[in-house]
Design an enzyme around this catalytic site. Structure first.
Site, mmCIF file in Angstrom:
data_model
loop_
_atom_site.group_PDB
_atom_site.id
_atom_site.type_symbol
_atom_site.label_atom_id
_atom_site.label_comp_id
_atom_site.label_asym_id
_atom_site.label_seq_id
_atom_site.Cartn_x
_atom_site.Cartn_y
_atom_site.Cartn_z
ATOM 1 N N HIS A 97 -20.619 -8.784 -39.128
ATOM 2 C CA HIS A 97 -19.762 -9.336 -40.186
ATOM 3 C C HIS A 97 -20.543 -9.602 -41.479
ATOM 4 O O HIS A 97 -19.944 -9.729 -42.544
ATOM 5 C CB HIS A 97 -19.060 -10.613 -39.703
ATOM 6 C CG HIS A 97 -19.934 -11.827 -39.612
ATOM 7 N ND1 HIS A 97 -20.465 -12.269 -38.422
ATOM 8 C CD2 HIS A 97 -20.363 -12.706 -40.551
ATOM 9 C CE1 HIS A 97 -21.164 -13.361 -38.640
ATOM 10 N NE2 HIS A 97 -21.132 -13.648 -39.936
ATOM 11 N N ASP A 127 -20.410 -8.047 -32.595
ATOM 12 C CA ASP A 127 -20.763 -8.547 -33.928
ATOM 13 C C ASP A 127 -22.253 -8.394 -34.216
ATOM 14 O O ASP A 127 -22.877 -9.275 -34.795
ATOM 15 C CB ASP A 127 -20.336 -10.013 -34.097
ATOM 16 C CG ASP A 127 -20.386 -10.456 -35.567
ATOM 17 O OD1 ASP A 127 -20.252 -9.601 -36.446
ATOM 18 O OD2 ASP A 127 -20.587 -11.670 -35.808
ATOM 19 N N GLY A 202 -24.276 -18.126 -44.308
ATOM 20 C CA GLY A 202 -25.509 -17.503 -44.775
ATOM 21 C C GLY A 202 -26.588 -17.477 -43.704
ATOM 22 O O GLY A 202 -27.523 -16.689 -43.769
ATOM 23 N N ASN A 203 -26.482 -18.352 -42.701
ATOM 24 C CA ASN A 203 -27.426 -18.355 -41.585
ATOM 25 C C ASN A 203 -27.153 -17.235 -40.590
ATOM 26 O O ASN A 203 -28.009 -16.918 -39.754
ATOM 27 C CB ASN A 203 -27.376 -19.680 -40.826
ATOM 28 C CG ASN A 203 -28.252 -20.751 -41.442
ATOM 29 O OD1 ASN A 203 -27.764 -21.753 -41.933
ATOM 30 N ND2 ASN A 203 -29.558 -20.536 -41.437
ATOM 31 N N SER A 204 -25.954 -16.658 -40.635
ATOM 32 C CA SER A 204 -25.589 -15.614 -39.669
ATOM 33 C C SER A 204 -26.608 -14.481 -39.689
ATOM 34 O O SER A 204 -26.948 -13.954 -40.743
ATOM 35 C CB SER A 204 -24.203 -15.066 -39.990
ATOM 36 O OG SER A 204 -23.217 -16.028 -39.742
ATOM 37 N N GLY A 258 -31.974 10.306 -22.082
ATOM 38 C CA GLY A 258 -31.185 10.127 -20.869
ATOM 39 C C GLY A 258 -31.514 8.916 -20.029
ATOM 40 O O GLY A 258 -30.998 8.772 -18.915
#
Length: 452
Positions: A97, A127, A202-204, A258
């Site tokens: 996000h 996410d 903003g920490n995400s 593989g």
């Protein structure tokens, strides 16, 4: 004579003052390390060790003025987030996000250098995303810990671009483990770490560190309207997803090995274990099998599945690699030759979705190839690989099983699977019943289908 005596006295006094000044400065110099050591706590050392592997992400994205009235157009908003450096070549892990819809992903390092990064791979369901920034010098990679032994109450440190304030640091404790957090009707996080360390917009995408400065989680969300409640994706989960994203990126770049691997913790140490091998793949041809523990790839130490994929990243068809493994505690070396992936054709998106959503790699199987106890079916799809930690693995589906049906539909081809995945009325709380043939018998598995 009196003047000479006065001058001599003045010189002696100056010498005494100078000696005292030097003594005072020397005592200060000796005291400084002791004072500094008292102030340089474990938290300070953890931050000092990690900050060079943390970047700030910012850019603009377009959002609708009113989601209910599309005709009103869009508005530009400034987005911000954080990323952590996984590889010295510039590969970074962040939240999907954070970069979703951002055309120009600007990345700023702790030194203040700003560059433009490129989106490499992403997974909306978890996410997470991999981006790459250009590099012109040696970079410091984040130190990875494990989330398998976390303790409620232990000290943690959150780093990130909180409200645009670069490299902000907060500290707290682990408040709880294994939290499931719904964000919206279509987005939900599972098995998160809860912390009271300040996690703000903003920490995400930033790291949640333990007291040793190792990343044990990736900051992801806050509880709106609550104080001191933030969440992070456990690092073991993030590492497995990041490894798969890089694996897909390599395969999209026509480099196929593989190996399906997973990280296992044994006696406090992480290991990269082969969980399955794709049929007819380079790994199968050099006798790498499920259960092998991978130690090195061409001299690169391998401690988890992410290390493996990073060691194989950037290879080309024809490259030969020496892979050191242990099997039943016996060491051996396999010579793996990278190949181009088999043609995926028009069902590339369905194959990718099946792997990401259910954790299955499938190959068509004619009716005459079915076991004797399954001749009533018109055909099926053979399971060639199972993604570690996926719904399929939790339902104990194994390579060699045959998927012959989902819900009320048969699965003779990838087109059938694509039709099932296209149905938007499945409730994620009501998994889809799948029909699996194994050892001449039909078994049932229940897989959640979250495509919205």
């Amino acid at each position: 004579p009196l003047m000479r005596q006065l001058r001599a006295y003045a010189c002696a006094m100056r010498a005494i003052v100078l000696f005292c000044l030097v003594a005072v400065l020397a005592s200060w110099a000796q005291a400084d390390p002791a004072v500094s050591e008292l102030r340089r706590t474990a938290i300070v050392k953890a931050v000092e060790g990690a900050k060079w592997s943390v970047v700030n992400i910012h850019g603009q994205k377009l959002l609708p003025v009113d989601e209910n009235i599309p005709s009103q157009g869009s508005r530009a908003v400034n987005g911000m987030g954080t990323g952590v450096l996984l590889d010295e070549r510039g590969y970074l892990l962040t939240n999907f996000h954070v970069v979703d819809g951002v055309k120009r992903i600007q990345v700023t390092t702790a030194e203040g250098t700003t560059t433009v990064a490129k989106l490499i791979a992403r997974d909306r369901a978890t996410d997470l995303a991999i981006i790459k920034m250009p590099v012109d010098k040696q970079l410091q990679v984040v130190r990875l810990g494990t989330s398998s032994d976390l303790m409620v109450g232990e000290t943690v440190i959150a780093m990130g671009n909180a409200y645009g304030y670069n490299h902000s640091v907060t500290r707290g404790i682990i408040s709880a483990l294994h939290r499931d957090v719904p964000i919206s009707e279509t987005q939900q996080y599972f098995d998160l770490i809860q912390t009271d360390a300040g996690i703000n917009p903003g920490n995400s995408g930033g790291p949640l560190l333990n007291i040793e400065g190792k990343m044990i989680g990736l900051n992801v969300a806050v509880r709106v309207g609550a104080q001191n409640i933030g969440f992070a994706i456990p690092v073991d989960q993030a590492v497995e997803i990041a490894a798969e994203l890089i694996r897909k990126h390599s395969q999209d770049s026509d480099a196929w090995h593989g190996i399906i691997s997973q990280t296992r913790v044994r006696d406090g140490q992480t290991q990269c274990v082969v969980s399955s091998v794709e049929e007819e793949s380079p790994a199968a041809k050099c006798d790498i099998t499920a259960g092998d523990v991978i130690k090195t790839v061409s001299g690169h130490t391998i401690e988890n599945s992410l290390d493996l994929e990073l060691a194989l990243l950037g290879r080309r068809a024809g490259d030969e690699l020496a892979i050191d493994t242990t099997r039943n505690d016996v060491s051996q070396v396999a010579q793996l030759v990278i190949d181009t992936p088999p043609s995926k054709g028009q069902w590339a998106d369905v194959i990718y979705q099946t792997w990401q959503i259910a954790g299955l790699r499938l190959a068509p199987l004619a009716a005459q190839a079915l076991p004797n106890g399954a001749q009533r079916y018109r055909g099926g799809l053979k399971v060639t690989a199972v993604r570690p930690g996926s719904p399929a693995e939790r339902e104990h589906i194994q390579p060699g099983d045959i998927l012959v049906g989902m819900h009320v539909w048969e699965t003779v081809s990838m087109e059938n699977v694509g039709y099932v995945l296209s149905q938007t009325d499945f409730d994620s709380n009501r998994p889809v019943k799948c029909y699996i043939v194994r050892d001449d018998r039909t078994h049932y598995a229940y897989l959640p289908i979250r495509t919205r």
